[in-house]
Design a protein around this motif. Structure first.
Motif, PDB file in Angstrom:
ATOM      1  N   GLY A   2     -25.243  21.193 -37.649  1.00  0.00           N
ATOM      2  CA  GLY A   2     -24.185  20.590 -37.137  1.00  0.00           C
ATOM      3  C   GLY A   2     -23.565  20.618 -35.455  1.00  0.00           C
ATOM      4  O   GLY A   2     -22.921  20.095 -35.770  1.00  0.00           O
TER       5      GLY A   2
ATOM      6  N   GLY B  92     -21.652  18.225 -37.895  1.00  0.00           N
ATOM      7  CA  GLY B  92     -21.355  19.077 -38.848  1.00  0.00           C
ATOM      8  C   GLY B  92     -22.827  19.132 -40.318  1.00  0.00           C
ATOM      9  O   GLY B  92     -22.051  19.952 -41.339  1.00  0.00           O
TER      10      GLY B  92
ATOM     11  N   ARG C  67     -16.150  17.706 -37.630  1.00  0.00           N
ATOM     12  CA  ARG C  67     -16.455  18.842 -38.131  1.00  0.00           C
ATOM     13  C   ARG C  67     -15.715  19.509 -38.674  1.00  0.00           C
ATOM     14  O   ARG C  67     -14.315  19.860 -37.311  1.00  0.00           O
TER      15      ARG C  67
END
Length: 570
Positions: free
Chosen positions: A42, A47, A145
């Protein structure tokens, strides 16, 4: 940034390395090996691997507007306190390879509620333009993200309610977006069920429970260990321990490679060179300034009741689990589409279907209640390629028996009847060496994705030796088949009088992830007698039009109309 000091790669295996510590900011501990890998996914790849969970509930209530929002906020606050990684942060420390979880201790209940409110957003049709839940879900996987580890590792969105005129019943949906290092599939189900149960508590009772849950003692009792700290010693002495790991490494190199799988028949002829940015349809909710490296798409559907019942029957006749049946259904659909794409390929040349699947380590720890544990995907189950002109039920029985036999090799056993059983159990493919071999795999995979200055701080488990070739083999696709899903603990009587509170009943949970390169991750489950399917896939590698063909094949494959009058049996 200073270079972190190198440690031995076994320092994190079953030695209490990741114990929680109390400091002035709350509780903290270093992330475990698996957690660090998901954090790196991530953190360094937009992400990647973050989990989306779409929870659909039906509620009955007379609460409106502010009152209902406050009730939901309080329920979300208590959920974060009961399952504290939902409210945790992950911070990088200068001289550490792994990030550290930080779980704060709120000074007051109001402080806990304010903190939770920053991770919860009520969506508005007019202000945010949210009408289509599926469209919003798609955008959530293809923007910058959503979670920021330095702030929070999970966020939730509440969709506008769909109200029934003249009734207290309403459809209420929630989208939870969670960093994968804090959650696995079973934990997600448990959290959503618990959230639904909390929603059924009176508002005052939820507030009182928050007052209790913010104490340091309550928070400490909810802190989950890193799974690597739960690994049992591999031997009773230091010398035997060294032998165990030396043998494990040797076995990895002499292991017979799995057969090459036929490639995913849904792939594009030429993968797209880059992800496509989505039009900024929800600019007040999402950050469109960055696009993930890949486009992730999610599709879900159900088999018809007749097809579902046929699948249940076939599994019962073969003495196989519905989980194994779902695995085989995916494999048969892929075989049929491979045949369609390559109709002139000679049958002897057809390679097998190989489906990787996520491993659940909980049985090895002696409990099913642990949260946020996972082992990553196995190397796969191999199913021989059977042409579609053979009787469908005959094919299914043969394949589901093969799948059941191979899946059983990953199960923990307390008793081994023969010396051959013991040799197999402790072999490189056996369950007795599963945690150890996957730990080595985890170290190698983590090194592949870490920045150089961190990668060099984790010595390779095998020194100068090359990674075994078999670890690089690709599967046809990934399959997570969980069997029957039981929502009984999160379903409540909507015909009862809600009074001045809320009656909430869970209807479904659909989960997907931001995928890695080339991934096609299928989930199957049984719910209320019907088989459900969901798939997350790399839109740069997989052709969406081919996915629609796969969906239709999955739906039609075991339709009752295809049943022959006389069935051949194995």
């Amino acid at each position: 940034m200073n270079e972190p000091g190198a440690r031995h790669w076994l320092d994190r295996y079953g030695k209490g390395y990741h114990a929680w510590v109390r400091d002035e900011n709350g509780f903290s501990r270093p992330c475990g090996l698996i957690e660090t890998r998901f954090d790196s996914d991530g953190r360094y790849f937009g992400g990647r691997a973050d989990v989306n969970g779409l929870l659909t509930t039906t509620i009955s209530t007379r609460l409106l507007g502010k009152e209902l929002r406050q009730h939901i906020l309080l329920a979300f606050t208590l959920l974060r306190l009961r399952h504290c990684l939902l409210g945790a942060k992950a911070e990088q420390r200068t001289l550490e390879v792994e990030p550290w979880f930080l779980v704060g201790i709120p000074d007051t209940a109001d402080a806990a509620i304010r903190d939770a409110s920053l991770a919860l957003r009520f969506l508005d049709r007019d202000v945010d333009g949210v009408e289509d839940v599926a469209d919003f879900y798609a955008h959530s996987q293809n923007v910058a993200r959503i979670v920021k580890p330095s702030e929070v590792l999970a966020r939730a969105f509440v969709f506008p309610m769909q109200e029934a005129e003249g009734s207290t019943r309403r459809k209420l949906q929630f989208l939870f977006v969670m960093a994968h290092e804090i959650v696995d599939g079973l934990s997600s189900m448990n959290w959503m069920a618990d959230f639904t149960r909390i929603m059924n508590m009176p508002t005052k009772e939820i507030r009182q429970s928050i007052e209790t849950a913010i104490t340091p003692e309550s928070i400490q009792a909810c802190l989950p260990p890193a799974q690597e700290d739960l690994y049992a010693p591999v031997a009773s002495t230091k010398a035997l321990t060294r032998w165990f790991w030396a043998i494990t490494i040797v076995l990895r190199h002499v292991k017979k490679p799995m057969p090459a799988a036929f490639p995913n028949p849904l792939r594009r002829e030429t993968p797209l060179p880059a992800s496509k940015p989505f039009a900024p349809k929800y600019p007040k909710v999402f950050d469109y300034s960055q696009t993930p490296p890949l486009n992730t798409f999610y599709v879900r559907f159900q088999l018809s009741p007749a097809a579902s019942q046929r699948l249940y029957r076939l599994c019962k006749e073969a003495k196989a689990s519905i989980g194994a049946g779902g695995f085989v259904l995916v494999g048969m659909a892929m075989m049929a589409l491979h045949e369609s794409r390559y109709p002139h390929e000679p049958s002897p040349s057809r390679r097998p279907f190989v489906g990787s699947f996520p491993l659940n380590p909980r049985p090895f720890f002696g409990t099913k209640l642990l949260e946020s544990v996972m082992l990553a995907f196995s190397k796969g189950i191999v199913l021989p390629f059977l042409p579609s002109d053979l009787d469908l039920e005959t094919r299914f029985r043969l394949l589901v028996r093969q799948a059941t036999r191979q899946l059983s090799a990953y199960q923990k056993r307390d008793r081994l009847k023969t010396a051959d059983d013991a040799m197999s159990y402790m072999g490189i493919n056996g369950a007795g060496r599963l945690l150890a071999s996957n730990y080595i795999d985890g170290v190698e995979k983590l090194r592949e994705i870490l920045p150089v200055h961190l990668k060099n701080a984790i010595p390779p488990p095998e020194g100068e030796y090359a990674v075994p070739v078999w670890t690089l083999r690709s599967s046809t696709c990934g399959v997570s088949s969980v069997g029957r899903v039981d929502w009984s603990g999160a379903r409540f009587d909507l015909d009862a009088d809600p009074g001045d509170g809320v009656i909430a009943s869970a209807e479904s949970l659909h989960s997907g992830v931001r995928v890695r390169d080339t991934e096609f991750l299928v989930g199957t489950w049984g719910e209320d007698g019907v088989i459900g399917v969901g798939v997350s896939f790399d839109g740069n590698f997989i052709d969406e039009s081919n996915v629609h063909r796969w969906v239709e094949k999955m739906k039609s494959l075991v339709e009752a109309s295809d049943m022959p009058e006389s069935k051949s049996r194995l």
